[in-house]
Motif scaffolding. Sequence first.
Motif, PDB file in Angstrom:
ATOM      1  N   ARG A  78       0.796  -1.228   0.000  1.00 24.69           N
ATOM      2  CA  ARG A  78       0.000   0.000   0.000  1.00 24.69           C
ATOM      3  C   ARG A  78       0.832   1.284   0.000  1.00 24.69           C
ATOM      4  NH1 ARG A  78      -5.138  -1.036   4.137  1.00 24.69           N
ATOM      5  NH2 ARG A  78      -5.965  -2.895   3.064  1.00 24.69           N
ATOM      6  N   GLY A  79       2.125   1.145   0.020  1.00 24.35           N
ATOM      7  CA  GLY A  79       2.960   2.335  -0.052  1.00 24.35           C
ATOM      8  C   GLY A  79       3.455   2.869   1.280  1.00 24.35           C
ATOM      9  N   TYR A  80       3.610   2.010   2.251  1.00 26.29           N
ATOM     10  CA  TYR A  80       4.131   2.422   3.562  1.00 26.29           C
ATOM     11  C   TYR A  80       5.607   2.819   3.447  1.00 26.29           C
ATOM     12  CZ  TYR A  80      -0.066   0.438   5.712  1.00 26.29           C
ATOM     13  OH  TYR A  80      -1.358   0.172   6.072  1.00 26.29           O
ATOM     14  N   ASP A  81       5.997   3.802   4.238  1.00 22.82           N
ATOM     15  CA  ASP A  81       7.385   4.244   4.260  1.00 22.82           C
ATOM     16  C   ASP A  81       8.261   3.267   5.045  1.00 22.82           C
ATOM     17  OD1 ASP A  81       7.146   6.742   2.812  1.00 22.82           O
ATOM     18  OD2 ASP A  81       5.975   7.437   4.526  1.00 22.82           O
ATOM     19  N   LEU A  82       7.682   2.697   6.099  1.00 21.43           N
ATOM     20  CA  LEU A  82       8.435   1.696   6.870  1.00 21.43           C
ATOM     21  C   LEU A  82       7.484   0.783   7.620  1.00 21.43           C
ATOM     22  CD1 LEU A  82       8.506   2.530  10.169  1.00 21.43           C
ATOM     23  CD2 LEU A  82      10.070   4.258   9.304  1.00 21.43           C
ATOM     24  N   ALA A  83       7.997  -0.376   7.995  1.00 23.80           N
ATOM     25  CA  ALA A  83       7.236  -1.349   8.794  1.00 23.80           C
ATOM     26  C   ALA A  83       7.955  -1.530  10.120  1.00 23.80           C
ATOM     27  CB  ALA A  83       7.125  -2.676   8.065  1.00 23.80           C
ATOM     28  N   TYR A  84       7.207  -1.444  11.207  1.00 22.63           N
ATOM     29  CA  TYR A  84       7.756  -1.490  12.567  1.00 22.63           C
ATOM     30  C   TYR A  84       7.180  -2.728  13.247  1.00 22.63           C
ATOM     31  CZ  TYR A  84       8.744   0.500  17.297  1.00 22.63           C
ATOM     32  OH  TYR A  84       9.186   0.726  18.581  1.00 22.63           O
ATOM     33  N   PHE A  85       8.056  -3.694  13.556  1.00 24.54           N
ATOM     34  CA  PHE A  85       7.606  -4.957  14.132  1.00 24.54           C
ATOM     35  C   PHE A  85       8.060  -5.106  15.581  1.00 24.54           C
ATOM     36  CE2 PHE A  85       7.765  -5.683   9.577  1.00 24.54           C
ATOM     37  CZ  PHE A  85       6.558  -6.309   9.336  1.00 24.54           C
ATOM     38  N   ASN A  86       7.116  -5.359  16.462  1.00 21.15           N
ATOM     39  CA  ASN A  86       7.388  -5.663  17.868  1.00 21.15           C
ATOM     40  C   ASN A  86       7.391  -7.185  18.010  1.00 21.15           C
ATOM     41  OD1 ASN A  86       7.240  -2.911  19.288  1.00 21.15           O
ATOM     42  ND2 ASN A  86       5.372  -2.933  18.059  1.00 21.15           N
ATOM     43  N   LEU A  87       8.576  -7.775  18.152  1.00 19.27           N
ATOM     44  CA  LEU A  87       8.704  -9.227  18.147  1.00 19.27           C
ATOM     45  C   LEU A  87       9.118  -9.785  19.507  1.00 19.27           C
ATOM     46  CD1 LEU A  87      10.575  -9.864  14.754  1.00 19.27           C
ATOM     47  CD2 LEU A  87       8.119  -9.619  15.166  1.00 19.27           C
ATOM     48  N   SER A  88       8.733 -11.047  19.732  1.00 18.12           N
ATOM     49  CA  SER A  88       9.137 -11.757  20.943  1.00 18.12           C
ATOM     50  C   SER A  88      10.170 -12.841  20.670  1.00 18.12           C
ATOM     51  CB  SER A  88       7.909 -12.381  21.623  1.00 18.12           C
ATOM     52  OG  SER A  88       7.038 -11.384  22.106  1.00 18.12           O
ATOM     53  N   THR A  89      10.225 -13.334  19.421  1.00 19.83           N
ATOM     54  CA  THR A  89      11.203 -14.362  19.065  1.00 19.83           C
ATOM     55  C   THR A  89      11.842 -14.040  17.713  1.00 19.83           C
ATOM     56  OG1 THR A  89       9.678 -15.798  17.837  1.00 19.83           O
ATOM     57  CG2 THR A  89       9.807 -16.112  20.233  1.00 19.83           C
ATOM     58  N   PRO A  90      13.105 -14.416  17.510  1.00 13.94           N
ATOM     59  CA  PRO A  90      13.752 -14.205  16.208  1.00 13.94           C
ATOM     60  C   PRO A  90      13.044 -14.955  15.079  1.00 13.94           C
ATOM     61  CG  PRO A  90      15.396 -14.643  17.903  1.00 13.94           C
ATOM     62  CD  PRO A  90      14.054 -14.932  18.521  1.00 13.94           C
ATOM     63  N   ALA A  91      12.465 -16.126  15.406  1.00 18.13           N
ATOM     64  CA  ALA A  91      11.791 -16.938  14.389  1.00 18.13           C
ATOM     65  C   ALA A  91      10.627 -16.197  13.743  1.00 18.13           C
ATOM     66  CB  ALA A  91      11.297 -18.246  15.014  1.00 18.13           C
ATOM     67  N   ALA A  92      10.059 -15.229  14.456  1.00 19.25           N
ATOM     68  CA  ALA A  92       8.905 -14.490  13.944  1.00 19.25           C
ATOM     69  C   ALA A  92       9.232 -13.673  12.699  1.00 19.25           C
ATOM     70  CB  ALA A  92       8.347 -13.580  15.036  1.00 19.25           C
ATOM     71  N   VAL A  93      10.515 -13.472  12.417  1.00 12.98           N
ATOM     72  CA  VAL A  93      10.897 -12.692  11.238  1.00 12.98           C
ATOM     73  C   VAL A  93      10.477 -13.401   9.947  1.00 12.98           C
ATOM     74  CG1 VAL A  93      13.200 -13.713  10.892  1.00 12.98           C
ATOM     75  CG2 VAL A  93      12.782 -11.336  10.220  1.00 12.98           C
ATOM     76  N   PHE A  94      10.313 -14.729  10.001  1.00 16.84           N
ATOM     77  CA  PHE A  94       9.971 -15.488   8.800  1.00 16.84           C
ATOM     78  C   PHE A  94       8.495 -15.330   8.425  1.00 16.84           C
ATOM     79  CE2 PHE A  94      13.732 -17.883  10.328  1.00 16.84           C
ATOM     80  CZ  PHE A  94      14.537 -17.671   9.217  1.00 16.84           C
TER      81      PHE A  94
END
Length: 368
Positions: A78-94
């Motif tokens: 949709r044209g976002y400038d950036l995505a900000y992810f609040n994660l609890s585990t490294p595996a969630a990056v996938f």
Amino acid sequence: MVYTLTSGGIEKYSVNLLKHIDKQKFSLDFITKIDRKEFFDDQVASLGGKKIPLSSEKSSGVREMFELFWNAYKTARRGYDLAYFNLSTPAAVFKYPLICKLAGIHKIVIHSHNASEDGAGIGHSVVNYLGRAVINRISSERFACSDKAAQWMFGGKVAEQGQYTLIQNGIETVKYTYNKEKREKIRKELNIGRDHLVLGHVGRFAEQKNHEFLIAIMKEISKIDTKAVLLLIGVGEKFGSIQSLVHEYGLNDRVRFMGETDRVADLMQAMDVFVLPSHFEGLPVVAIEAQASGLKCVLSSNISLEADVTGNVSFLDLNLGPKKWANFIDEVRGYQRQDTSKAICDAQYDIRETTRLVEKKLTEVSRF
């Protein structure tokens, strides 16, 4: 992006950020997993935020997985400038972070909020190891709530070299500041006497939070003080089993389940000692809130020492057992409660300070 808008610590941090961020410069959309009514929905809407769920509540199995990943991809386009992810585990990056990168969002911010995970076997360890490598490759900026959280999410080398930004779990300090009159009012409302010892806990009913140990502490406390009360704030998958344990121990009139509530600040005024025997944490927001309320806090030694910002925190090893925890709590209950708001602000745990730093870092990321 948050996976839910329930009453958890990550969700509270995200909504507080929305509340205090400069809306002339930043527009925040909350991408959540399932389309259902959740705790922070109304507040997000009132603050001008937008919630975008990725799948319907009726979806399940393969259909749900397809909806989640396809809608995440379409949303990221949709044209976002950036995505900000609040994660609890490294595996969630996938999951969603990698999808957003593949969809064309080049500015990815990863914020670590935890320092371990429940029941991690060899398989989980391998995926987390690979996840750290991917995070360090695709992230434009790395945030962490503590050094332990940075090590967990980004790896020891990144943490040791300081290749991340420490973002304090900022809170609305004024909202939590100790108020004797409010304390008496809330205790009266709860029908709790002035001389009753009140223990408190705020957290999701999950393995990480170690509620079984907390109930065992309360069992020992009740032998020392028959008037003692435990306030449990939160919901979660282990709610029913903890209720059964309370009944088994004969503590039905000693333990009060307060559920999911927006009155955490008020209820903390009524407490005497805040107890957090977690198996692991990043840096718990609730520990900062409790200290802002002037409470004596007794935390598991598994929690980062960075959590002590007022000098009112004691760290105990879970191996000491519930009885020794109970005896220690009984020893420290007679402390003099004070206004600790200055200490919270001086340690830069006020949400206004946190928000200014996040704004600064996001602005820097968006320029490159």
